[in-house]
Design an enzyme around this catalytic site. Sequence first.
Site, PDB file in Angstrom:
ATOM      1  N   GLU A  59       0.842  -1.209   0.000  1.00  0.00           N
ATOM      2  CA  GLU A  59       0.000   0.000   0.000  1.00  0.00           C
ATOM      3  C   GLU A  59       0.873   1.253   0.000  1.00  0.00           C
ATOM      4  O   GLU A  59       0.575   2.249  -0.645  1.00  0.00           O
ATOM      5  CB  GLU A  59      -0.917   0.006   1.238  1.00  0.00           C
ATOM      6  CG  GLU A  59      -1.922   1.164   1.253  1.00  0.00           C
ATOM      7  CD  GLU A  59      -1.484   2.382   2.051  1.00  0.00           C
ATOM      8  OE1 GLU A  59      -2.170   3.408   2.009  1.00  0.00           O
ATOM      9  OE2 GLU A  59      -0.424   2.325   2.718  1.00  0.00           O
ATOM     10  N   ASP A  95      -7.948   1.546   8.045  1.00  0.00           N
ATOM     11  CA  ASP A  95      -6.585   2.094   7.979  1.00  0.00           C
ATOM     12  C   ASP A  95      -6.392   3.115   9.111  1.00  0.00           C
ATOM     13  O   ASP A  95      -7.337   3.793   9.516  1.00  0.00           O
ATOM     14  CB  ASP A  95      -6.337   2.751   6.614  1.00  0.00           C
ATOM     15  CG  ASP A  95      -4.854   2.799   6.251  1.00  0.00           C
ATOM     16  OD1 ASP A  95      -4.000   2.401   7.088  1.00  0.00           O
ATOM     17  OD2 ASP A  95      -4.527   3.238   5.137  1.00  0.00           O
TER      18      ASP A  95
END
Length: 421
Positions: free
Chosen positions: A211, A265
Site C-alpha cells: 500500500e 486504515d
Amino acid sequence: MLGLSGRQDLRGFTAYLLLLCLFISFPAPSHQASRLGKRDFKHLSQGEMASLVASPDPIRNIDPHSPNSHLSKILIPRAPDTANNTLVREYIISTLKKLNWDIEEDAFNATTPYGVKRFTNVIATKDPKAPRRVILSAHFDSKYFSSYPQNQFVGATDSAAPCAFMLDLAEALNPLLDKRMARLADEDDDMDGEDEDLVDTTLQLVFFDGEEAFKDWTATDSIYGARNLAQKWSSTYIAPNSKRRLIALGWDTELSTIEHLILLDLLGAPHPLVRSSFMSTAWLYDEMVGAEKRLGDSGAYAYGDDDGRKWSSYFLPRGNADHNFGGVEDDHIPFLKMGVDILHVIANPFPRVWHTLKDDASALDIATMRRWNLILRVFMCEYLGLKPEGSEKSRSNVHRAEYELVSDILYALTPISQPLG
Ligand SMILES: *[C@@H]1O[C@H](CO)[C@@H](O)[C@H](O)[C@H]1NC(C)=O
Ligand SMILES: *[C@@H]1O[C@H](CO)[C@@H](O)[C@H](O)[C@H]1NC(C)=O
Ligand SMILES: [Zn+2]
C-alpha cells in the site's frame, strides 16, 4: 443562466434532454454495485451482543504486551519483498488456515522507484463457493525507509492494528459461520426462517501488500497490491449466477461478486475520528455508527477503571447536506473506479505519529482497539445475519434506512437503457 429565445432555446432544451438521456442510459457503475449490496440489518439482542463482547476475549488478540498476540506477531518492520514481510504474511495465513478458511495468495512483481519488487496480497475466504462476498480489508505491509533507524518503522496504526482486528473478527465469527454452513448442508433444516439472501454472502478478508509508497505517493508509487488485485478481478470472468443480482450484462467478473469493500486504515490510537466518504455507503456507515452506539449503551466499553458509561463516538455525524466527501487516497481507489461500493474506515485527521518511528506499540490504546474489535464483531454479525448465542428470539425488527427505500424506488423507475431516439 443565459436568456435564450425561440429556436435557440428549443435547441438548448433538446441538447439538455439528450444529456439527460445519456445520464440515464449509463448510470454510474457505483449504482450498479450498490444494487448488489443492499441488505437489511437485523439488530442483535442485548443477549447476543453480550455473548459477542465476552468471547473470544476482545483483548487477547490485540494485546501489545503479549508477545503471542496477533498484533505482536504483525508489529515488526515488514516492508514489501523482505523476509519480515513474508513472516507476517505466513503468520496471517497460518492463523486463518487453522480456522479452515480458503487462502489465495496473489503474488506479482511490479516496478518501484527501487527496481522490481515482489508483492503478495492475501485473500482469505470463509466459503469460496458462496455467490457473493463482503470484503473487510487492510494493508499488512509497513512503509519502507532506506536507512537506520527509520527502517525500523513498524506502522502500529498503519496498519498492524487493523490487521489484528481482522484476525480477531475471523476468530469471533468463525463458529457462527460454521454453524450456518452446517445448517445449510443439512437439507432437513428449513434454515429456521433465515433469509436465503443473507446466507448467499460470505466474509472475505483481504490483506493488501504494497500500500505504501516507496518514495513519494504517486499514482504509480502506491497501492501496488490493490491495483494488481482490482485489475485481476476485473478481468477474471466467471459463470453467470442469478444470485449475484447482476443488472449490467457483460459484467460477469470477480468484481461483480463483491457487495461492499470495507477498508480499515490508521486505527488503534485513542480518539479517532472517522467520517462518511461516499453517499452510496452512507447507510452502511450509519449501521456501523449504530453498532457503536448500541454497544456503548449496553455498557460494553467498560475497561479497567473506566465503567464505560461516558464515551464519545469515533464517528463524525453525517449532516443533512452530506455529499461525497471523497476522502483519502488508499487501497480502495482502484476498486472504487471500477464501481465497487466502499466503506472507508480511516482516522482523519491521521494519528499524530503517522509515518514516524513513534507509530509503534506506544501509539496504541488497548481500550480503543478493544472497542474496534467489538464494533466490527457486531457490525459484521448484523451484516451477515449471523446468530450469536443468547436470546435467539428477541431480535429487534428489521431496520432499513429510509433513503435506501427511496433509492429502491428510484432504481425501479430508472430505465436501464433507453434509446436516444
Ligand atoms: C525483522 O523483524 C525483527 C523483529 O522481529 C527486527 O528486529 C528486524 O530488524 C527486522 N528486520 C528488518 C530487516 O527490518
Ligand atoms: C518475480 O520475479 C522473480 C525474479 O525474476 C521471479 O523468480 C518470480 O517468479 C517472479 N514472480 C512472479 C509472480 O511473476
Ligand atoms: Zn502509511
